[in-house]
Design a protein around this motif. Sequence first.
Motif, PDB file in Angstrom:
ATOM      1  N   UNK A   1       0.861  -1.179   0.000  1.00 41.22           N
ATOM      2  CA  UNK A   1       0.000   0.000   0.000  1.00 41.22           C
ATOM      3  C   UNK A   1       0.895   1.226   0.000  1.00 41.22           C
ATOM      4  N   UNK A   2       1.080   1.822  -1.184  1.00 39.68           N
ATOM      5  CA  UNK A   2       1.991   2.960  -1.274  1.00 39.68           C
ATOM      6  C   UNK A   2       1.238   4.188  -1.787  1.00 39.68           C
ATOM      7  N   UNK A   3       1.968   5.063  -2.447  1.00 39.34           N
ATOM      8  CA  UNK A   3       1.378   6.339  -2.836  1.00 39.34           C
ATOM      9  C   UNK A   3       1.220   6.412  -4.350  1.00 39.34           C
ATOM     10  N   UNK A   4       0.099   6.936  -4.775  1.00 46.67           N
ATOM     11  CA  UNK A   4      -0.110   7.091  -6.212  1.00 46.67           C
ATOM     12  C   UNK A   4       0.685   8.290  -6.716  1.00 46.67           C
ATOM     13  N   UNK A   5       1.156   8.203  -7.941  1.00 50.19           N
ATOM     14  CA  UNK A   5       1.916   9.295  -8.539  1.00 50.19           C
ATOM     15  C   UNK A   5       1.211   9.720  -9.819  1.00 50.19           C
ATOM     16  N   UNK A   6       1.377  10.960 -10.207  1.00 45.48           N
ATOM     17  CA  UNK A   6       0.709  11.402 -11.442  1.00 45.48           C
ATOM     18  C   UNK A   6       1.291  10.663 -12.643  1.00 45.48           C
ATOM     19  N   UNK A  31       1.711   7.773 -12.482  1.00 44.99           N
ATOM     20  CA  UNK A  31       1.140   6.442 -12.303  1.00 44.99           C
ATOM     21  C   UNK A  31      -0.233   6.310 -12.922  1.00 44.99           C
ATOM     22  N   UNK A  32      -0.352   6.684 -14.184  1.00 46.49           N
ATOM     23  CA  UNK A  32      -1.643   6.543 -14.844  1.00 46.49           C
ATOM     24  C   UNK A  32      -2.091   5.096 -14.765  1.00 46.49           C
ATOM     25  N   UNK A  33      -1.159   4.200 -14.630  1.00 51.01           N
ATOM     26  CA  UNK A  33      -1.537   2.794 -14.630  1.00 51.01           C
ATOM     27  C   UNK A  33      -1.549   2.193 -13.235  1.00 51.01           C
ATOM     28  N   UNK A  34      -1.567   3.059 -12.218  1.00 51.19           N
ATOM     29  CA  UNK A  34      -1.658   2.578 -10.838  1.00 51.19           C
ATOM     30  C   UNK A  34      -3.043   2.012 -10.542  1.00 51.19           C
ATOM     31  N   UNK A  58      -5.528   1.830  -7.529  1.00 56.21           N
ATOM     32  CA  UNK A  58      -5.644   2.601  -6.292  1.00 56.21           C
ATOM     33  C   UNK A  58      -6.578   1.909  -5.313  1.00 56.21           C
ATOM     34  N   UNK A  59      -6.406   2.219  -4.032  1.00 55.84           N
ATOM     35  CA  UNK A  59      -7.128   1.548  -2.960  1.00 55.84           C
ATOM     36  C   UNK A  59      -7.678   2.620  -2.021  1.00 55.84           C
ATOM     37  N   UNK A  67      -6.372   7.787  -0.954  1.00 55.86           N
ATOM     38  CA  UNK A  67      -6.155   6.501  -1.623  1.00 55.86           C
ATOM     39  C   UNK A  67      -4.703   6.061  -1.458  1.00 55.86           C
ATOM     40  N   UNK A  68      -4.530   4.765  -1.302  1.00 57.85           N
ATOM     41  CA  UNK A  68      -3.212   4.167  -1.496  1.00 57.85           C
ATOM     42  C   UNK A  68      -3.101   3.800  -2.981  1.00 57.85           C
ATOM     43  N   UNK A  87      -1.194   0.618  -5.475  1.00 57.57           N
ATOM     44  CA  UNK A  87      -0.394  -0.613  -5.466  1.00 57.57           C
ATOM     45  C   UNK A  87       0.854  -0.372  -6.312  1.00 57.57           C
TER      46      UNK A  87
END
Lengths: 581, 581
Positions: free
Chosen positions: A167-172, A174-177, A179-180, A189-190, A192
Amino acid sequence: MLRTTTCGALTIKNLGENVILCGWVQKSRDLGGMTFIDIRDRYGITQLVFNMDDNRELCEAARNLGREFVIKASGLVVERSNKNLKMPTGEVEIKITALEVLNAAKLPPFLIDDETDGGDDLRMKYRYLDLRRNPVRNNMIIRHKIAQAVRRYLDGLDFIEVETPVLIKSTPEGARDFVVPSRMNAGEFYALPQSPQTFKQLLMVSGFDRYFQIVKCFRDEDLRADRQPEFTQIDCEMSFIEQEDILNTFEGLIRTLFKEIKGIDLPEVPRMQYADAMRLYGSDKPDTRFDMQFVELNHLVKGKDFPVFDHAELVIGINAKGCASYTRKQVDELTDFIKRPQVGATGLIYLRHNEDGSLKSSVDKFYNEEDLKGWSAALNTQPGDLVLVMAGTTDKVRKQLSELRLEMGNRLGLRDKNVFSALWVLDFPLLEWDEETERYHAMHHPFTSPKPEDIVLLDTKPAEVRANAYDMVINGTEVGGGSIRIHDRALQALMFKHLGFSTEEAQKQFGFLMDAFEFGAPPHGGIAFGFDRLCSIFAGLDSIRDVIAFPKNNSGRDVMIDSPSTIDEKQLNELKIKSTV
Amino acid sequence: MLRTTTCGALTIKNLGENVILCGWVQKSRDLGGMTFIDIRDRYGITQLVFNMDDNRELCEAARNLGREFVIKASGLVVERSNKNLKMPTGEVEIKITALEVLNAAKLPPFLIDDETDGGDDLRMKYRYLDLRRNPVRNNMIIRHKIAQAVRRYLDGLDFIEVETPVLIKSTPEGARDFVVPSRMNAGEFYALPQSPQTFKQLLMVSGFDRYFQIVKCFRDEDLRADRQPEFTQIDCEMSFIEQEDILNTFEGLIRTLFKEIKGIDLPEVPRMQYADAMRLYGSDKPDTRFDMQFVELNHLVKGKDFPVFDHAELVIGINAKGCASYTRKQVDELTDFIKRPQVGATGLIYLRHNEDGSLKSSVDKFYNEEDLKGWSAALNTQPGDLVLVMAGTTDKVRKQLSELRLEMGNRLGLRDKNVFSALWVLDFPLLEWDEETERYHAMHHPFTSPKPEDIVLLDTKPAEVRANAYDMVINGTEVGGGSIRIHDRALQALMFKHLGFSTEEAQKQFGFLMDAFEFGAPPHGGIAFGFDRLCSIFAGLDSIRDVIAFPKNNSGRDVMIDSPSTIDEKQLNELKIKSTV
């Protein structure tokens, strides 16, 4: 104790022993007053024998067993009259004195056998049955063995396995993240991880020196091209090293795996510059099981009034050894191949070096015998060879001819799954231009260091800056890649600038890492191997899906458990989110 | 090559060698014309020496180094005049001939030393610096060693490590599931697993026979009580076994770990019925490093007109050996302890067995000497002992006295972190009544099998049905638990019915598992160990947070990377969800 031994253990050495076996009914046949049942477990198959004359009731019970029934059978190990020397247990059978059905079984929806009649969808829905089949289970066993061997090797070299967070941090970026949503921190949101990249670099800042992890990563993207939304990496990082140390350490890993898993002594892994790989194979992951290198022909073909070549940026040929005898139809097939949308080329020129020594091309109108002799010499043809030539802009024609080269490799049987050819590709470009966003992207990732001597080109010729980045390629598949990282705040900031980040964006997203670089970051670098891909190569498979116990399909669905699925309104309310579908 | 050796390797055997070291400046001191620098890496500390007379420039460069600078130093291994025999490297020092600063360092926000001046929050924000400290890094190394030892042990017993999916299906039971919106299947969600339970059971149906995995699990719940939203399990399952096989196999694992990690020969692990654990210790996870068992006193204390005892369902005493000399103040402290909201009791009765043999209680008004002699005999007191008695409803008083027992263990120094006492607790109840939802819940989980002889009680006395379930307890902490599973569709359906599922609900949620049971499911069972908890016990720590490289705080936040965080509107739109905060 339910059983005294497994179905793969009993041999002629065990004659006279009383044993208890548990397993699945593989098959059964009646022969006069006898019934023979093959009982199967993970370890093997053993033949049970029942005799009407000895015990009518027991033999009838055996005759009532269906395929895949789970049974417990007790009896005496005796010698078989009709031995099957292909099986380790084939010299014995068990004369059964007691039989218990532990669980009955409905008829499975497809045959539980090495060759099955089940289609893909059916086997995925009943994956637990598909996993009973030897070839599928063996893939999992290979995967297990590779995982253990990787850990043994790295543990032996003082690498420490550290679990980084899921459970980490989303990045911009990270369009392909995936999220939780967080319940405890509603509205937040976290994400993955697509890789543990920043965490492993922080571990280097922490002085862990050598880190590894076999770790799940996640990417919410288009799943064509044999990808999975969750995949596994062998993730590694080292401090106080140079590229040479990484190449040696992980070449050692791969060679150890080939030795331990397949009994193969892989020779020293050759190294090739990215630029050479592109020039000689049109690919950064050339299949080096076969040669058929590109030969650039511009100097031989231009200025002869053949407009296709005159207008082309690059003309390249390959020598398909022994293919001069290809029929018109076969050549047409190749033309059709390169015109497929996946390849996207428009035309193919050929030159036959006939058995009689004569040269014949499809462009004889423009090139005389002297010209063709020049081609023949450049491509080092022998009588019987066929030269295939394509032309176009550099990037495109390389990519297209690379596809044709692989196709020729297939046609000539040069891509044997039991032959392994590994290669290091070195000195990748740092940046690549993205047409869509009209800016440069990091070819590897934003933490990759440029070659010190190329830093001066960052402003003027960014596309020419080479990175301290390397890939390992096996049989034309990239199995791993990595780089020496940036460990200096200023250089990292410069890199983010060139990737189009504002100072604020860079600080907001990766401030923790750049801050860390200010507290004494060691020089470091690493590599990550695609574990699924590596396993599929070792298992001789084309798809990573076959080395994953419970894979998802091309739509990201697990059809066995029916996931993803809708969730309760109540659950959504608690998470303070709303579906807008 | 950046370095020729590490900072922990050089001893008197290396005298005269030219070496290159890399590491962090731990400390530095000037002594006359000399400068001494301790250089540190993961492997140890080595002393570097610089001399003004030999090389003024170099020595001055050394004097400019700050704490935590990353340096590369080359020189000659020489013998120290002032040896430090406490360190493996303490007999030598390196006479430096070349020095390079690989990276400068700002002053760290807290001391990088075994004892630090940094508070919890600061150390979490700069976790990468906290991880530089020996005690913290050593916890990670212990964790690594345990993980490798677990795998070696299980691999040696033919267990296969299989990765089960992280993106699974949410269940209505899963109020504490983290969910993951799917982009490709908008409006639908995956869930993160609270455990791989159903998948490992399916692997048994597949015939894997022996499975394990060291695997991340997830629970979105209140994080008091030293929990983390993501945690790690050693997850295991076996087929064709009975409870005895599981206990033996995993007792073997734990004893192997104690031997390999701590050099301790753990004795055979005793076994205790759940009912006895509750009766003798008031807990299903008794700390058996010390005795102080409960003695039930109803038959001795009732009917003497002491209303507290007369009205109580259960009266229990413990013997605090050697505490008769407790002052009034000390006894008051104990009363205060049990009145704390976490314990929630109202009163404490005591009986002193004085050194002179006399007996003195806090309820002398109601009990004569003869009565007290009865108590004394029941609790087997000696002169000098103090009996502590509590009364109430069975469940409550047991829980409360259990807390007091642990407190007395602490006060008497009976809970030494270097002493280890393991225990199997067996035969847990299958169901427990939930006051809130007013129905029975599975005490372990819905897949746990009831004892066959107790199935008849399911309808009439559900609370009395015992499960084939077991926990391993070490030093009062549950480190692992498991059960023999249901492998029969009908029994599983009956179980769901008793848990309040409709047939449709059960089929919708767990249909794939019940279907699987119809295709030949073997008898199977397993266990899962809390890997974080196990590591914390081996590391002698109270909190699991200290054995996790990048833990989250009590609010589920990673303060280092600032996660969870808000995400772009664009990202939410793509996922077709909306925040309602």
